[in-house]
Design an enzyme around this catalytic site. Structure first.
Site, mmCIF file in Angstrom:
data_model
loop_
_atom_site.group_PDB
_atom_site.id
_atom_site.type_symbol
_atom_site.label_atom_id
_atom_site.label_comp_id
_atom_site.label_asym_id
_atom_site.label_seq_id
_atom_site.Cartn_x
_atom_site.Cartn_y
_atom_site.Cartn_z
ATOM 1 N N HIS A 55 -6.612 1.277 0.504
ATOM 2 C CA HIS A 55 -5.933 0.960 1.815
ATOM 3 C C HIS A 55 -7.302 0.617 2.859
ATOM 4 C CE1 HIS A 55 -2.297 3.672 1.544
ATOM 5 N NE2 HIS A 55 -2.424 2.750 0.759
ATOM 6 N N HIS A 114 5.433 -1.189 -6.038
ATOM 7 C CA HIS A 114 5.797 -1.876 -4.756
ATOM 8 C C HIS A 114 5.142 -3.101 -4.433
ATOM 9 C CE1 HIS A 114 1.972 -0.471 -2.512
ATOM 10 N NE2 HIS A 114 2.087 0.599 -3.396
ATOM 11 N N ARG A 147 -2.344 20.499 2.151
ATOM 12 C CA ARG A 147 -1.910 19.740 1.000
ATOM 13 C C ARG A 147 -1.308 20.831 -0.081
ATOM 14 N NH1 ARG A 147 -1.716 14.101 1.130
ATOM 15 N NH2 ARG A 147 -2.922 13.797 2.967
ATOM 16 N N ASP A 168 -3.325 -2.276 -5.055
ATOM 17 C CA ASP A 168 -2.134 -1.474 -4.424
ATOM 18 C C ASP A 168 -1.307 -2.455 -3.790
ATOM 19 O OD1 ASP A 168 -0.793 0.360 -3.363
ATOM 20 O OD2 ASP A 168 -2.042 0.990 -1.713
ATOM 21 N N ASP A 228 4.852 -4.501 -1.201
ATOM 22 C CA ASP A 228 4.410 -4.331 0.125
ATOM 23 C C ASP A 228 2.938 -3.887 0.182
ATOM 24 O OD1 ASP A 228 5.317 -2.102 -0.469
ATOM 25 O OD2 ASP A 228 5.088 -1.471 1.697
ATOM 26 N N SER A 281 -0.457 12.270 -2.446
ATOM 27 C CA SER A 281 1.104 12.226 -2.584
ATOM 28 C C SER A 281 1.535 10.980 -2.782
ATOM 29 C CB SER A 281 1.769 13.082 -1.511
ATOM 30 O OG SER A 281 1.794 12.730 -0.329
ATOM 31 N N GLU A 308 7.043 0.830 0.537
ATOM 32 C CA GLU A 308 6.075 2.089 0.376
ATOM 33 C C GLU A 308 5.077 2.597 1.210
ATOM 34 O OE1 GLU A 308 3.400 4.583 -1.766
ATOM 35 O OE2 GLU A 308 2.734 2.603 -1.043
ATOM 36 N N GLU A 309 4.163 1.282 1.736
ATOM 37 C CA GLU A 309 3.374 1.687 2.625
ATOM 38 C C GLU A 309 3.772 2.245 4.030
ATOM 39 O OE1 GLU A 309 0.619 1.859 1.356
ATOM 40 O OE2 GLU A 309 0.058 0.331 0.071
HETATM 41 ZN ZN LIG Z 1 0.532 2.169 -3.500
HETATM 42 ZN ZN LIG Z 2 -1.079 2.155 -0.637
#
Ligand SMILES: [Zn+2]
Ligand SMILES: [Zn+2]
Ligand SMILES: [Zn+2]
Ligand SMILES: [Zn+2]
Lengths: 478, 478
Positions: free
Chosen positions: A448, A98, A346, A133, A100, A420, A167-168
């Site tokens: 993140h 991804h 989870r 990421d 983004d 996940s 994705e985020e």
């Molecule tokens: Zn990612």
């Molecule tokens: Zn991420």
């Protein structure tokens, strides 16, 4: 045939160019969760698409429609689909990534501007939002393709790319696309296996392959009674207080040791066999590592295998917070009228939201009945997703194991992640082929978080790993 | 001698003038809790001071110094002290009220502009911020004085006034003033009894005298462990989660039926004798009233005496909320690193923060030890105040009972309030004389709420009640 030495040399020789390309990608603040950045996400799609085209990939942008965010209708950023190679004698691998990123601003506590890639020569780190990421791994694939394109060498496999820009923010629009293109005659037809590079090593030392992800079942349990917030002076000990009831309910869910008290939930998971236990015992991860990552000496056990199994192969229940109660600093004496506890479980196979929800709802209803309260209970099974697990003895994993051994001269950790990546399951179910998670970054990259980084060596060796994996794929017998 | 008929007639005849004066008072937005309104609070002090002077009261403004609010140093609004009459053969009564108000804006949901007094002729209501809390009652005293001033009739008692402008913001500066002026040679010397009109009837029908207030002990219990917020995917079932521990602790405090589980707290309160039970049985208040006020059918019992005693003569424990956890809408999967539960106990004699705090702290420490968690516990006994109770057989109450009978032709409810008016205890302790709470407004006035009102009849009959009380005071034997 393993990847040629020329390839490894090319990656090393062009490291600075690759880092410059990563810097260009990081400089585009493609934050999907913030509507004011939507134009940047689209700019990032166009940039990536143009890079892919220049490297000979046959791409197309796919319009995913519109969605509403912050009460505003916005165009979803396009998915980028691409193909390189179409040799019926070669395996076909679908790669996903991804473009983004998570929000980031200096004021969050970053030491440097998040959208300017900083090359920290001293620590060998490349710091910036998206570095690990997931722009670093996506560009890792580009590095591999560039070697073949510039040297006019065909890839050892056929490549299908699927890169998304949401994705985020829940991968909106992608599931439908994946299902559609996975059908007969679809863009993904002929895919033999899938590789996703969007997670992390367990530690900072040992490469990893990931073969499982936990699912999620999220709950909102609401207790309401008074018509409005009440004053505890006037109403304390005259009425059933929703907070008292809710705290009692939340107290019936999980022990301080992490055991889930909702009947049937823990029982659903079969114990590990000796082979599986051996995987956890073999992982290069210690209690000190987990406590270091958590920032406190708070591991549930001093037994590494137990703690790692708690994260990877058992369900967990966490209480996240309460909506509707007093949450500020200082001391308000309110009796909140309506409070909602948020908790989630989870999930691991064979658990799914469908088989767990009834257990949770039944448990909460019974527990509430025992309270003898006149307040009203409401339970919402909010959102969720199934867990995913792949066969780590599959040739797709075998290829990645060999590639890891070649590039890093060590065997990878075989991990399952506690979190996940929903698209993994979407691909696995839609195409019915093996999915490999092949992480590029380290466990301390801070995906993140503030000061997100990827180590230069992970970016460069990781590019070699991705290329090497393609060569081993070509070699390994189905 | 009871209040003369001429007095009652004067109040009736001048009702419109009195309502206009209330409108002028309401028009000054003297919100003490908002720094931008401080000039209005001071304007209100000057307005009230000037009204008192015009009615012949010998007043002075007392500078209470400075304080810091919202990181800004502000002058405290002055206290207004006043004297009327100095006859050594008369009793001396100290009256207290406050001229500041709670914040209010149309956007909170008011039907009309909160700072424009609206005379609702249909329902007989005077609607506006401060109408009942506490500008109405303060102006009630002015109405009484005006009759005597205009007709050149001396009051039946000596009057000492103490009006403050910070009541809604913790009465900052007042405690010191009260203690100083209560000493020998101080402004309040010679006070025989005190009357405070700043609370409400139990219902909408029956006048009340209030002889008790609960105290408060406020707690913040904090559990911390991780170095920062963690992701429940990665850390669920690997570490001790502060929220799990905190929820367990909060669950040990009180039952859904309101019984306090902290050992020793409920036990400390002696049971009521038959006389006291008779007071509660006699109160003009029903389960329907309390459920109507709460906005839900959630009373702890169908026994009115039990419910009223729960509010008035027993302690209560309410859990207000959690600081540091997820509190928004939607579904975050965070494991909060540090969470603080806020709860408070309303105290009744002989409970005080000093004798309750050790019980609470000891209980929480033991409960936490039982959890077997590696997280860290911290308990703060934040703020608090002692309960207050007066002898309702005292001549001060006797005078108020007689006055109520004369004005309303019924016996007042004898109530204790669940909340606290801290200045009551300050006066009681500093001067060592009986304090009477003599409410003017009704239980549904919505003091701190939107559409605050005082019924016109309560304002007018209430003014008669205050005057009548002074005459009965003069009459009643010490
Ligand atoms: Zn990612
Ligand atoms: Zn991420
Ligand atoms: Zn008040
Ligand atoms: Zn008030």
């Amino acid at each position: 045939m393993p990847a040629p030495d020329k390839f490894f040399k090319y990656i090393d020789d062009n490291a600075d160019t690759f880092i410059k390309r990563l810097a260009a990608a990081v400089a585009i603040p493609s934050v999907s969760g913030d509507g004011t950045h939507r134009k940047d996400v689209v700019a990032m799609a166009n940039w990536l698409n143009s890079e892919l085209k220049q490297l000979g990939v046959d791409t197309k942008l796919v319009d995913l429609g519109k969605h509403v965010m912050d009460e505003q209708e916005l165009d979803l950023p396009p998915a980028i689909l691409g193909k390189l190679g179409n040799d019926p004698n070669k395996k076909t691998v679908l790669i996903y990534g991804h473009y983004d990123v998570q929000p980031a601003s200096k004021s969050d506590g970053w030491d440097t501007d998040p959208f300017t890639l900083v090359v920290d020569e001293k620590n060998g780190r490349l710091i910036g939002r998206g570095s690990t990421d997931d722009k670093g791994p996506v560009l890792g694939w580009l590095n591999v393709i560039q070697y073949h394109h510039q040297n006019n060498i065909p890839l050892p496999v056929n490549l299908i790319c699927c890169f998304e820009g949401m994705e985020e923010s829940g991968s909106e629009g992608l599931d439908d696309l994946v299902r559609k293109e996975s059908k007969k005659g679809g863009y993904f037809e002929g895919t033999d296996c899938i590789c996703i590079s969007d997670n992390y090593w367990l530690n900072t030392r040992t490469p990893a392959l990931t073969y499982g992800l936990r699912g999620l079942a999220y709950y909102k349990v609401t207790v309401a009674g008074p018509g409005r917030d009440l004053h505890s002076g006037t109403f304390g000990r005259t009425v059933h207080e929703p907070m008292t009831d809710l705290i009692s309910l939340l107290g019936t869910l999980v022990t301080p040791q992490g055991d889930i008290l909702v009947p049937g939930v823990d029982d659903m998971v079969p114990p590990p066999d000796e082979d599986e236990k051996a995987i956890y015992a073999g992982l290069d991860y210690s209690i000190a590592d987990i406590e270091g990552a958590a920032g406190g000496q708070i591991a549930l056990s001093s037994d590494k295998v137990a703690v790692l199994m708690g994260r990877m192969r058992y369900p967990s229940l966490s209480i996240h917070g309460i909506e509707g109660a007093f949450y500020g600093a200082g001391g308000k004496t309110v009796i909140p009228a309506k409070v909602s506890g948020k908790f989630s479980i989870r999930l691991v196979p064979p658990q799914t939201p469908d088989n767990i929800n009834p257990l949770v709802i039944d448990h909460l209803e019974k527990a509430f009945a025992k309270l003898g309260s006149k307040n009203k209970l409401n339970i919402e099974a909010a959102h969720g997703g199934k867990p995913w697990m792949a066969d780590h003895r599959h040739w797709n994993y075998e290829a990645a194991k060999r590639a890891t051994k070649i590039v890093y001269n060590q065997d990878p950790d075989l991990t399952r992640e506690g979190g996940s990546i929903p698209v993994t399951l979407t691909f696995a179910e839609a195409l019915g082929v093996n999915v490999l998670l092949l992480p590029m970054g380290r466990g301390d990259d801070g995906a993140h978080s503030t000061n997100e980084k990827i180590d230069k060596s992970n970016f460069i060796q990781g590019s070699k790993l991705l290329g090497s994996y393609l060569y081993e794929l070509a070699d390994v017998s189905k």
